[in-house]
Design a protein around this motif. Structure first.
Motif, mmCIF file in Angstrom:
data_model
loop_
_atom_site.group_PDB
_atom_site.id
_atom_site.type_symbol
_atom_site.label_atom_id
_atom_site.label_comp_id
_atom_site.label_asym_id
_atom_site.label_seq_id
_atom_site.Cartn_x
_atom_site.Cartn_y
_atom_site.Cartn_z
ATOM 1 N N PHE A 238 70.429 -63.108 29.372
ATOM 2 C CA PHE A 238 70.851 -64.358 28.766
ATOM 3 C C PHE A 238 71.382 -65.288 29.849
ATOM 4 O O PHE A 238 72.122 -64.820 30.704
ATOM 5 N N PRO A 239 71.097 -66.562 29.915
ATOM 6 C CA PRO A 239 70.267 -67.383 29.025
ATOM 7 C C PRO A 239 68.809 -67.490 29.483
ATOM 8 O O PRO A 239 68.136 -68.430 29.095
ATOM 9 N N ALA A 296 77.770 -59.954 28.697
ATOM 10 C CA ALA A 296 78.498 -59.946 27.430
ATOM 11 C C ALA A 296 77.874 -60.932 26.462
ATOM 12 O O ALA A 296 77.682 -60.632 25.273
ATOM 13 N N ALA A 297 77.532 -62.140 26.979
ATOM 14 C CA ALA A 297 76.887 -63.135 26.113
ATOM 15 C C ALA A 297 75.558 -62.593 25.599
ATOM 16 O O ALA A 297 75.202 -62.786 24.436
ATOM 17 N N ALA A 298 74.825 -61.883 26.464
ATOM 18 C CA ALA A 298 73.537 -61.324 26.052
ATOM 19 C C ALA A 298 73.724 -60.328 24.916
ATOM 20 O O ALA A 298 72.957 -60.313 23.950
ATOM 21 N N ALA A 322 69.875 -57.595 24.040
ATOM 22 C CA ALA A 322 71.276 -57.197 23.940
ATOM 23 C C ALA A 322 71.578 -56.014 24.857
ATOM 24 O O ALA A 322 72.581 -56.002 25.569
ATOM 25 N N GLN A 323 70.702 -55.007 24.850
ATOM 26 C CA GLN A 323 70.986 -53.782 25.601
ATOM 27 C C GLN A 323 70.958 -54.012 27.103
ATOM 28 O O GLN A 323 71.639 -53.322 27.856
ATOM 29 N N ILE A 324 70.148 -54.994 27.558
ATOM 30 C CA ILE A 324 70.129 -55.330 28.977
ATOM 31 C C ILE A 324 71.519 -55.791 29.414
ATOM 32 O O ILE A 324 71.953 -55.530 30.537
ATOM 33 N N GLY A 325 72.233 -56.459 28.495
ATOM 34 C CA GLY A 325 73.557 -56.974 28.825
ATOM 35 C C GLY A 325 74.503 -55.897 29.338
ATOM 36 O O GLY A 325 75.257 -56.123 30.279
ATOM 37 N N TYR A 326 74.438 -54.706 28.713
ATOM 38 C CA TYR A 326 75.338 -53.617 29.117
ATOM 39 C C TYR A 326 75.202 -53.281 30.600
ATOM 40 O O TYR A 326 76.169 -52.910 31.259
ATOM 41 N N LEU A 327 73.946 -53.379 31.106
ATOM 42 C CA LEU A 327 73.703 -52.978 32.497
ATOM 43 C C LEU A 327 74.568 -53.783 33.457
ATOM 44 O O LEU A 327 74.983 -53.291 34.499
ATOM 45 N N PHE A 328 74.846 -55.052 33.083
ATOM 46 C CA PHE A 328 75.498 -55.927 34.050
ATOM 47 C C PHE A 328 77.005 -55.708 34.149
ATOM 48 O O PHE A 328 77.662 -56.305 34.980
#
Lengths: 510, 120
Positions: A238-239, A296-298, A322-328
């Motif tokens: 995101f974004p 987190a936004a993702a 959404a799950q990609i967000g956790y990786l960061f």
């Protein structure tokens, strides 16, 4: 220099390419068989590399043509490369088994184009992924990334429908923006440090850091920003995620599985290489927090949109966003200057667990969604009523994969989120922990939207649009079980992720 | 201003133009051209870096020159793939535009996305 085990790295790169050459030169009837025959071999090579890294507790290295960097190009495998290689060969092999019937060359007929392209592109993706995970040279990695893109984009529009063509074009334009920015960054790094080899760059940057009053070239930070943003576009964080849902939901199920499970992770892997491999101990703290904020936004944005989808494949695709967000969350938690080494190592392990468990779970989920769509003839969530009575194995696979995405114990997703969560709490970064918990709740919400009608009664007078063979359902189930069983992996095996990696704790504030 | 600085600024200008075009252009074909400008800018910058690294009687560092050639080939392949996709899109839909603000198809309102909403 031919290091013991180094030739394994060459083999991992060559196997998929040998497959492509064989398919091009042999009779078209053998297309699928050649690709499938290579997959166990690829898995064996990946496991051999992992075993070698495990026993030597250090990275493997191979200089192509015997020329050491900066003159030559190095291939390197450390613990995380080995884990990625094994995950890749498992998911690609499963996708191959899943697609075997769908992309079989018709007997006694002229060769069909779609099967030929599918197997060639699948092997192309495999070659590109292995090149990314083994590359030690920034320019070589650029070529590997492009190879991956050129194989992934046509897979999206394999069906040739107008909407998949538009999705593929959008994906390609995002990916090209990403690779151009990455290339520009690599060029600036070469200008500032005179090498493109990541290990040499790290050594030169570290030498500079050890000077009494280091003067950082502006080029270093500009290059890092350019490359990171470029790779984020390819990771669909995101974004920059706009291209992902239409592309991943329009591809054939086996291709979606590979794209969502592996291809977006390759560029994430490179960001980690840059932030932790090239700048050991120098990770910019604010930048790391910014990446986590985007993550987190993702999580929030992707989950809410997944909750609102009317179509099953789009729901699964938004769940990937959404799950990609956790990786960061790995960036601030594993590079926190204030964190203890143990806490940073927890976050590091949690991040890679999340990557591997999501890869297995999401591949299973896309396959299950594809099978459900085949048996119903559509994938509208409103029309899922009673599908569990028709394809029970598929729905079980979907539910198990979902349990891992939600983070239910004892799945791999649970362990990953638990590790990230405890690292966040122990480092006082509790707000990231709140987002992780919220993300788990939202994931539960969108998965129940699917499972609740699926477990309900069948509408009267319903007939299946297609009969789904058991073996295709079993592939999805085995992957989903893998994601769950990952939670039972012995603690000792996590050490593999640490081998050959530079010390990460202790960043400079900037 | 030295020749190197002039070339470097030219490269930076091309990168800026390309980036602007790639983000703002509406037609895919324009975006493809913009991508080529952006890539071209990166290659000009790389060329300047090669020139700066000139030593041992050579006019420039040969490593970047070799990499630029490779990069040009990769960029060419990317352009070919993108143009093919635009052509296929034109064959299928009669237009080369794709809607920029296309909403994700068929979203439902959150209030409708109830747990039992799926049952017919």
């Amino acid at each position: 220099m031919l290091q013991a085990g180094g030739s394994l790295l060459v083999l991992a790169l060559m196997l998929p390419v040998i497959g492509i050459l064989l398919i091009m030169s042999l009779d078209a009837r053998h297309t699928g068989k050649i690709a499938l025959a290579l997959m166990p071999a690829g898995l064996a090579v990946a496991l051999a590399i992992a075993a070698r890294v495990w026993t030597t507790q250090a990275g493997l290295e191979y200089f192509i043509g015997g020329w050491a960097p900066p003159l030559g190009v190095a291939l390197r495998a450390d613990g995380i490369s080995a884990v990625m290689l094994v995950t890749t060969s498992v998911v690609i092999g499963a996708a191959g088994l899943f697609a075997r019937a769908e992309f079989r060359q018709p007997d006694n007929q002229p060769e069909a184009r779609a099967p030929l392209m599918f197997w060639l592109l699948l092997l192309g993706i495999w070659a590109g992924l292995n090149a990314v995970f083994l590359g030690g040279d920034l320019f070589n990695l650029y070529v590997a990334l492009e190879m991956l893109t050129f194989a992934a984009v046509p897979l999206v529009c394999l069906s040739g429908k107008a909407e998949t063509l538009a999705a593929a074009l959008r994906y390609l334009l995002f990916a090209l923006l990403g690779s151009a920015l990455y290339l520009l960054g690599a060029v600036l790094l070469f200008g500032a440090y005179g090498t493109l080899d990541i290990a040499l760059l790290a050594a030169r940057i570290a030498a500079q850091a050890n000077m009494a009053s280091p003067v950082w070239p502006l080029a270093l930070w500009v290059a890092l920003a350019l490359m990171t943003v470029g790779l984020l576009a390819k990771t669909a964080l995101f974004p920059l995620h706009l291209w992902l849902p239409p592309a991943h939901s329009g591809a054939p199920a086996a291709a979606s599985a590979v794209l969502s499970a592996l291809v977006v992770k390759a560029s994430f892997f490179l960001i980690v290489r840059l932030w932790f491999g090239m700048l050991p101990g120098l990770t910019p703290w604010l930048g790391a927090q910014l990446l986590a904020a985007l993550g987190a936004a993702a999580i929030l944005f992707g989950s809410v949109l997944a909750l609102r989808q009317a179509r099953l494949k789009l729901l699964v695709a938004y769940s990937t966003v959404a799950q990609i967000g956790y990786l960061f969350f790995v960036f601030p938690l594993a590079a926190n200057p204030a964190a203890s080494t143990a806490s940073a190592a927890l976050a590091w392990t949690g991040g890679w667990m999340q990557l591997v468990s999501h890869a297995l779970a999401k591949a299973a989920m896309f396959m299950a969604a594809g099978l459900i769509a085949e048996t119903l003839g559509h994938d509208r969530i409103a029309g899922l009523g009673g599908v569990a009575r028709v394809v029970p194995i598929t729905v079980i696979a979907f539910a198990l994969a979902g349990a891992s995405l939600m983070g239910l114990p004892p799945s791999g997703g649970f362990v990953a989120k638990l590790l990230l969560l405890s690292a966040a709490v122990s480092q006082g970064l509790w707000f990231w922990a709140v987002v992780m918990l919220l993300g788990g709740l939202l994931a539960g919400g969108y998965l129940f939207r699917v499972l609740s009608p699926a477990l309900g009664p069948l509408p009267a007078g319903w007939t299946p649009a297609a009969r789904i063979p058991r073996d295709r359902q079993a592939v999805a189930l085995v992957l989903a079980l893998g994601a769950v069983l990952l939670g039972f992996a012995p603690l000792k095996s996590y050490d593999l992720l640490q081998f050959g990696r530079p010390a990460i704790a202790g960043a400079v504030t900037r | 201003m030295t020749a190197e600085q002039l070339y470097g600024l030219c490269g930076a200008g091309l990168v800026g133009l390309g980036l602007f075009g790639l983000i703002t252009a509406e037609l895919p074909l324009r975006r493809i051209v913009a991508f080529n400008l952006l890539g071209g800018g990166a290659f000009v910058v790389f060329g300047v870096i090669a020139r700066r690294g000139a030593a041992a009687g050579l006019g420039g560092d040969p490593v970047p020159q070799a990499l630029i050639i490779t990069g040009v080939v990769v960029g060419f392949a990317a352009t070919a793939l993108a143009v093919t996709l635009v052509r296929r899109l034109h064959e299928e839909t009669g237009t080369t535009k794709f809607d920029q603000d296309e909403l994700p198809p068929e979203t439902v309102k959150l209030s409708d996305a109830t747990l039992s909403g799926g049952n017919p």
